[in-house]
Design an enzyme around this catalytic site. Structure first.
Site, PDB file in Angstrom:
ATOM      1  N   GLU A  35       0.781  -0.944   0.703  1.00  0.00           N
ATOM      2  CA  GLU A  35       0.075   0.061  -0.111  1.00  0.00           C
ATOM      3  C   GLU A  35       0.843   1.192   0.021  1.00  0.00           C
ATOM      4  O   GLU A  35       0.835   2.163   0.818  1.00  0.00           O
ATOM      5  CB  GLU A  35      -1.186   0.100   1.490  1.00  0.00           C
ATOM      6  CG  GLU A  35      -2.271  -0.249   0.895  1.00  0.00           C
ATOM      7  CD  GLU A  35      -3.484  -0.142   1.983  1.00  0.00           C
ATOM      8  OE1 GLU A  35      -4.358   0.343   1.717  1.00  0.00           O
ATOM      9  OE2 GLU A  35      -3.226  -0.525   3.161  1.00  0.00           O
ATOM     10  N   ASP A 147       1.005  -8.730   2.821  1.00  0.00           N
ATOM     11  CA  ASP A 147      -0.943  -8.652   3.018  1.00  0.00           C
ATOM     12  C   ASP A 147      -1.412  -9.025   2.510  1.00  0.00           C
ATOM     13  O   ASP A 147      -1.699  -8.746   1.963  1.00  0.00           O
ATOM     14  CB  ASP A 147      -1.488  -6.809   3.709  1.00  0.00           C
ATOM     15  CG  ASP A 147      -2.582  -6.522   4.027  1.00  0.00           C
ATOM     16  OD1 ASP A 147      -2.922  -7.996   4.332  1.00  0.00           O
ATOM     17  OD2 ASP A 147      -2.657  -5.821   3.883  1.00  0.00           O
ATOM     18  N   ASP A 247      -1.863   0.598  10.172  1.00  0.00           N
ATOM     19  CA  ASP A 247      -2.349   0.396  11.381  1.00  0.00           C
ATOM     20  C   ASP A 247      -2.352  -1.061  11.147  1.00  0.00           C
ATOM     21  O   ASP A 247      -2.770  -1.685  11.632  1.00  0.00           O
ATOM     22  CB  ASP A 247      -4.449   0.262  10.275  1.00  0.00           C
ATOM     23  CG  ASP A 247      -4.384   0.317   9.000  1.00  0.00           C
ATOM     24  OD1 ASP A 247      -3.329   0.811   8.050  1.00  0.00           O
ATOM     25  OD2 ASP A 247      -5.564  -0.029   8.760  1.00  0.00           O
ATOM     26  N   HIS A 248      -1.021  -0.775  10.453  1.00  0.00           N
ATOM     27  CA  HIS A 248      -0.689  -2.376  10.011  1.00  0.00           C
ATOM     28  C   HIS A 248       0.880  -2.220  11.364  1.00  0.00           C
ATOM     29  O   HIS A 248       1.369  -0.865  10.890  1.00  0.00           O
ATOM     30  CB  HIS A 248       0.202  -2.897   8.434  1.00  0.00           C
ATOM     31  CG  HIS A 248      -1.513  -3.711   8.279  1.00  0.00           C
ATOM     32  ND1 HIS A 248      -1.765  -4.245   7.816  1.00  0.00           N
ATOM     33  CD2 HIS A 248      -2.192  -2.597   7.390  1.00  0.00           C
ATOM     34  CE1 HIS A 248      -2.737  -4.024   7.285  1.00  0.00           C
ATOM     35  NE2 HIS A 248      -2.645  -3.784   6.993  1.00  0.00           N
TER      36      HIS A 248
END
Length: 260
Positions: A35, A147, A247-248
Site C-alpha cells: 500500500e 499483506d 494500521d499494520h
C-alpha cells in the site's frame, strides 16, 4: 539476515517513520512494503537509496502499490502476476536477491463475501498458486511476504466467531492460504509462537488497537530451506503506536546465513 514485511498505508505519509524504523532494526537486508499508494516516479527513492537500499517498485496513483527495499542489487524483476493481462492493480513484485527468491504481495481485501471484489480476491490467490507452480522451486530459498488479507487460524483472530463470515477469515480464504502452504510454504511465525492474541493489523476505529482487537493478516511464508534457518519471527507492535501510524505493524523474520 532479516526479511521484513510492512503495509505502510502510504509511503509518503509514513516515509519518516519507515526510515526511522529501518535504522532502529539495523537496516534489515530485505523489506517488502505494501500500500505504497504512489506511482513509480513519485516513490521517495532517493531517501531510501541514501539509507543504503536498492529500491524496486510497482506502484499506481492513490491505491495499492508494492515495493522491495534490498541491501544488495536484485535481479529477475517481475512486476505483474501472470494470468490476467488486463489486470492493472499494482499488487505483485518478484525479485531474486541475496540468494532468496522474494515475492512481495498485496492481496486484495475482497470487501464483502459474495461480491465481485471477493471473487477477484479468490481468483487472484489462485493466480499466485499458479505462479508458484509454474515459476518457483520449493526446494530453494523463497520468501512470500506481504499483506495477504487472510488470518489463517482462529488463534490469529481476536473474535473468530464474529469474523467467520468476513473476507479476512472466511473458510474460502483459509483454504486459499492452505493451498499456498501445500505448495511448499511454511509459516515460520508458528515455529516460534504457538500462542494466540498476536496480531499485525488493528482497525483504526472503536479503540481496536488499545483493546488488542486485531488479526494476523501480514505474513512471511518461506520454503523449507529458509524455515530451517529461521531463528525468530517478531511483530513490532510498538510501531503501530502513536499519531500517524499505519494500521499494520511490521513483521520481521531473522535467518542464519542463507548462503551457507
Amino acid at each position: 539476515m532479516r526479511i521484513a514485511t510492512w503495509n505502510v498505508n502510504s509511503i509518503r505519509a509514513r516515509k519518516e517513520r519507515v526510515l526511522e524504523w529501518l535504522t532502529r532494526w539495523q537496516l534489515p537486508e530485505i523489506v517488502c512494503l505494501q500500500e505504497t499508494k504512489v506511482t513509480d516516479e513519485a516513490f521517495p527513492r532517493r531517501e531510501f537509496e541514501e539509507a543504503g537500499y536498492c529500491v524496486t517498485v510497482c506502484g499506481q496513483k492513490t491505491y495499492n502499490g508494492v515495493a522491495i527495499l534490498s541491501r544488495s542489487e536484485p535481479s529477475q524483476v517481475m512486476r505483474r502476476l501472470a494470468g490476467d493481462p488486463e489486470d492493472s492493480e499494482a499488487r505483485f513484485l518478484s525479485v531474486h536477491v541475496a540468494g532468496v527468491h522474494v515475492l512481495c504481495l498485496y492481496v486484495p481485501n475482497g470487501q464483502v463475501v459474495g461480491s465481485e471484489k471477493f471473487a477477484y480476491k479468490c481468483t487472484w490467490l489462485s493466480r499466485v498458486r499458479n505462479f508458484l507452480d509454474a515459476q518457483c522451486d520449493a526446494g530453494k530459498p523463497l520468501a512470500l511476504c506481504g499483506d495477504l488479507n487472510i488470518a489463517p487460524e482462529a488463534r490469529d483472530v481476536h473474535d473468530p466467531e464474529g469474523w467467520e463470515d468476513s473476507v479476512l477469515f472466511h473458510p474460502a480464504m483459509r483454504r486459499a492460504f492452505a493451498s499456498l502452504c501445500d505448495w511448499g510454504l511454511i509459516d515460520p511465525f508458528r515455529l516460534h509462537h504457538a500462542e494466540g492474541k498476536l496480531y499485525s493489523w488493528w482497525d483504526y476505529r472503536q479503540l481496536a488497537f488499545p483493546k488488542n482487537k486485531g488479526l494476523r493478516i501480514d505474513h512471511i511464508l518461506v520454503t523449507q530451506p529458509l524455515a530451517e534457518r529461521c531463528t525468530d519471527v517478531a511483530i513490532d507492535r510498538e510501531t503501530r503506536k502513536g499519531k500517524g501510524a499505519s494500521d499494520h505493524a511490521p513483521v520481521i523474520a531473522t535467518f542464519s546465513d542463507v548462503s551457507a
